[in-house]
Design an enzyme around this catalytic site. Sequence first.
Site, PDB file in Angstrom:
ATOM      1  CG  HIS A 304     -27.301  -4.338   0.382  1.00  0.00           C
ATOM      2  ND1 HIS A 304     -27.164  -3.720  -0.824  1.00  0.00           N
ATOM      3  CD2 HIS A 304     -28.183  -3.601   1.099  1.00  0.00           C
ATOM      4  CE1 HIS A 304     -27.918  -2.633  -0.845  1.00  0.00           C
ATOM      5  NE2 HIS A 304     -28.557  -2.536   0.311  1.00  0.00           N
ATOM      6  CG  ASP A 361     -33.258  -3.166   7.144  1.00  0.00           C
ATOM      7  OD1 ASP A 361     -33.171  -3.504   5.958  1.00  0.00           O
ATOM      8  OD2 ASP A 361     -33.836  -2.127   7.523  1.00  0.00           O
TER       9      ASP A 361
HETATM   10  C1  SDX Z   1     -32.696  -3.175   2.302  1.00  0.00           C
HETATM   11  O1  SDX Z   1     -31.340  -2.265  -2.329  1.00  0.00           O
HETATM   12  C2  SDX Z   1     -31.210  -1.505  -1.319  1.00  0.00           C
HETATM   13  O2  SDX Z   1     -30.489  -0.548  -1.331  1.00  0.00           O
HETATM   14  C3  SDX Z   1     -32.048  -1.896  -0.117  1.00  0.00           C
HETATM   15  C4  SDX Z   1     -31.797  -1.122   1.163  1.00  0.00           C
HETATM   16  C5  SDX Z   1     -32.208   0.336   1.035  1.00  0.00           C
HETATM   17  O3  SDX Z   1     -31.654   1.156   1.766  1.00  0.00           O
HETATM   18  O4  SDX Z   1     -33.151   0.617   0.256  1.00  0.00           O
HETATM   19  O5  SDX Z   1     -30.432  -1.208   1.513  1.00  0.00           O
HETATM   20  C6  SDX Z   1     -32.634  -1.688   2.315  1.00  0.00           C
HETATM   21  O6  SDX Z   1     -33.610  -3.712   1.756  1.00  0.00           O
HETATM   22  C7  SDX Z   1     -31.576  -3.953   2.922  1.00  0.00           C
HETATM   23  C8  SDX Z   1     -31.764  -5.494   2.778  1.00  0.00           C
HETATM   24  C9  SDX Z   1     -32.749  -5.934   3.860  1.00  0.00           C
HETATM   25  N1  SDX Z   1     -33.124  -7.368   3.638  1.00  0.00           N
HETATM   26  C10 SDX Z   1     -32.674  -8.326   4.463  1.00  0.00           C
HETATM   27  O7  SDX Z   1     -31.896  -8.139   5.403  1.00  0.00           O
HETATM   28  C11 SDX Z   1     -33.256  -9.692   4.152  1.00  0.00           C
HETATM   29  C12 SDX Z   1     -32.146 -10.734   4.196  1.00  0.00           C
HETATM   30  N2  SDX Z   1     -31.255 -10.550   3.033  1.00  0.00           N
HETATM   31  C13 SDX Z   1     -31.460 -11.372   1.870  1.00  0.00           C
HETATM   32  O8  SDX Z   1     -32.768 -11.781   1.636  1.00  0.00           O
HETATM   33  C14 SDX Z   1     -30.667 -10.904   0.657  1.00  0.00           C
HETATM   34  O9  SDX Z   1     -29.383 -10.682   1.082  1.00  0.00           O
HETATM   35  C15 SDX Z   1     -31.162  -9.704  -0.141  1.00  0.00           C
HETATM   36  C16 SDX Z   1     -32.563  -9.886  -0.594  1.00  0.00           C
HETATM   37  C17 SDX Z   1     -31.040  -8.459   0.669  1.00  0.00           C
HETATM   38  C18 SDX Z   1     -30.258  -9.577  -1.364  1.00  0.00           C
HETATM   39  O10 SDX Z   1     -30.366 -10.748  -2.036  1.00  0.00           O
HETATM   40  P1  SDX Z   1     -29.879 -10.921  -3.554  1.00  0.00           P
HETATM   41  O11 SDX Z   1     -28.923  -9.855  -3.937  1.00  0.00           O
HETATM   42  O12 SDX Z   1     -31.070 -11.131  -4.432  1.00  0.00           O
HETATM   43  O13 SDX Z   1     -29.022 -12.208  -3.472  1.00  0.00           O
HETATM   44  P2  SDX Z   1     -29.608 -13.679  -3.485  1.00  0.00           P
HETATM   45  O14 SDX Z   1     -30.897 -13.748  -2.722  1.00  0.00           O
HETATM   46  O15 SDX Z   1     -29.573 -14.126  -4.907  1.00  0.00           O
HETATM   47  O16 SDX Z   1     -28.513 -14.446  -2.613  1.00  0.00           O
HETATM   48  C19 SDX Z   1     -27.225 -14.745  -3.178  1.00  0.00           C
HETATM   49  C20 SDX Z   1     -26.704 -15.912  -2.323  1.00  0.00           C
HETATM   50  C21 SDX Z   1     -27.710 -17.066  -2.244  1.00  0.00           C
HETATM   51  O17 SDX Z   1     -26.970 -18.223  -2.004  1.00  0.00           O
HETATM   52  P3  SDX Z   1     -26.635 -19.212  -3.299  1.00  0.00           P
HETATM   53  O18 SDX Z   1     -27.972 -19.754  -3.750  1.00  0.00           O
HETATM   54  O19 SDX Z   1     -25.959 -18.309  -4.335  1.00  0.00           O
HETATM   55  O20 SDX Z   1     -25.701 -20.256  -2.721  1.00  0.00           O
HETATM   56  O21 SDX Z   1     -26.515 -15.450  -0.963  1.00  0.00           O
HETATM   57  C22 SDX Z   1     -27.405 -16.176  -0.113  1.00  0.00           C
HETATM   58  C23 SDX Z   1     -28.492 -16.763  -0.988  1.00  0.00           C
HETATM   59  O22 SDX Z   1     -29.019 -17.933  -0.393  1.00  0.00           O
HETATM   60  N3  SDX Z   1     -27.959 -15.193   0.847  1.00  0.00           N
HETATM   61  C24 SDX Z   1     -28.202 -15.445   2.128  1.00  0.00           C
HETATM   62  C25 SDX Z   1     -28.665 -14.231   2.657  1.00  0.00           C
HETATM   63  N4  SDX Z   1     -28.698 -13.314   1.691  1.00  0.00           N
HETATM   64  C26 SDX Z   1     -28.263 -13.912   0.566  1.00  0.00           C
HETATM   65  N5  SDX Z   1     -28.063 -16.571   2.861  1.00  0.00           N
HETATM   66  C27 SDX Z   1     -28.420 -16.449   4.189  1.00  0.00           C
HETATM   67  N6  SDX Z   1     -28.859 -15.315   4.772  1.00  0.00           N
HETATM   68  C28 SDX Z   1     -29.003 -14.197   4.028  1.00  0.00           C
HETATM   69  N7  SDX Z   1     -29.444 -13.076   4.607  1.00  0.00           N
END
Ligand code: SDX
Length: 426
Positions: A304, A361
């Site tokens: 998140h 989710d």
């Molecule tokens: C919602 O914002 C809100 O409030 C949203 C929400 C709401 O109520 O409105 O809460 C609802 O959208 C919840 C999130 C649902 N999405 C998912 O479950 C999709 C999977 N999650 C990821 O795609 C990710 O965690 C995000 C998009 C939710 C957040 O990503 P960020 O903050 O942009 O962080 P990032 O993508 O830059 O990741 C930071 C690091 C990276 O690794 P490094 O390159 O730094 O080594 O964390 C890793 C990412 O690769 N990472 C993950 C991961 N999420 C982040 N690695 C594996 N699996 C994951 N799910």
Amino acid sequence: MTETAKLIIDGKTYELPVITGLENEKAIDIRKLRAETGYITYDPGFGNTGSCQSAITFMDGENGILRYRGIPIEQLAEHSTFVETAYLLIHGSLPTREELTNIRVVLNDQSMVHEDMQEFFTNFPSRSHPMNILSAMVNALRSFYPELMTTEELIERTMLRLLSKVRTLAAVSYKISRGHKVVYPRPDYTYCQNFLNMMFDSPVNPYIPDDDLVNALNLFWILHADHEQNCSTAAVRVVGSGRVNIYASVSAGIAALWGPLHGGANQAVIVMLEEIQKNGGDINKAVAKAKDKNDPFRLMGFGHRVYKTYDPRAKIMKETCDKVLAKLKISDPLLDSARKLEEVALKDDYFIDHNLYPNVDFYSGIVLKAMGIPTNMFTVMFAIGRLPGWISQWKESMDDPHWRLSRPRQIYIGKAKGDYLPIDER
Ligand code: SDX
């Protein structure tokens, strides 16, 4: 004495005001930065940028805190209903008994959709995604209700109309997609009872809304009702900043929510869990894929932008899974896989180091599946729940004296100035 932050650029010191929130969050007010320094800030994804000051929802991502108008989500989940929570978000305080009765009367009066809209549904290609249909139909509502929101009374009626009709639009689109007879809302049913009845009642199989499912739906929608400046709410505010009507602004929010990184994740979690099952249930393989930088696969329902600990909504949703499935005597193997996946991931250094925990989710799809909601409607369910949040945030932005047309700047990294070349010289 205004607190300030000092910025030194090219040897010159600039003092920028600091804004402090109720919970002592700090922001540097850069509204005059470009005019005074010629510099802009750079923050793709706006992870470090406040777009507004808001009195609606407070989140503390480090400590897993979520409050609507100051009330902790855990208390609302235990004591409130979706309609009461919607009132709280939109009006700023919990309704009196009379106010709650009045809002229920208006939601009932507004619960039908114009019969001409049914034509729209039947003309969508049969395999259209329900979020595609919902976004289009919400925008289309403006054509049926063109009156401008010029008085508080018209604004209130429009907001409640939207809250009531979106639920009906979702159920109608489901029925028509199945080739079934549309079920109309009933005056003797509550908001959630009506939704379930409009979805599942049929002439040959009369549906009686189960109290446990109605309670689970109330809880599901309370947990989704608002979440400060998330992607879809930001979209509603940005589109609304052009002073366009609320239907178009919310339609943009629905489109933003559809993305698998945002609200589309609840559908993506089920697809992911089914995929893991199909491949023999190898949880460790899925976790390894999620950690592999060369693999675009991400663990859906994990991570998140704000929560760097367990999403408080996910905790409640997980408990609800256990209750609903036990009550309905359903044993869903996907829940077992989800639990195992959570257990493995939370012990894994990668997830620990990246502060990746289950978000709202991760378990929500399992509750929806138990209710009988089709997977491709999971994000529609999220959208209905988020409506009070979108509506209240849109209204707050309209009333905000600081609110301006949203128009970010950029840093240009393209080609230097060149001349037009006639086609034969290219
Ligand atoms: C919602 O914002 C809100 O409030 C949203 C929400 C709401 O109520 O409105 O809460 C609802 O959208 C919840 C999130 C649902 N999405 C998912 O479950 C999709 C999977 N999650 C990821 O795609 C990710 O965690 C995000 C998009 C939710 C957040 O990503 P960020 O903050 O942009 O962080 P990032 O993508 O830059 O990741 C930071 C690091 C990276 O690794 P490094 O390159 O730094 O080594 O964390 C890793 C990412 O690769 N990472 C993950 C991961 N999420 C982040 N690695 C594996 N699996 C994951 N799910």
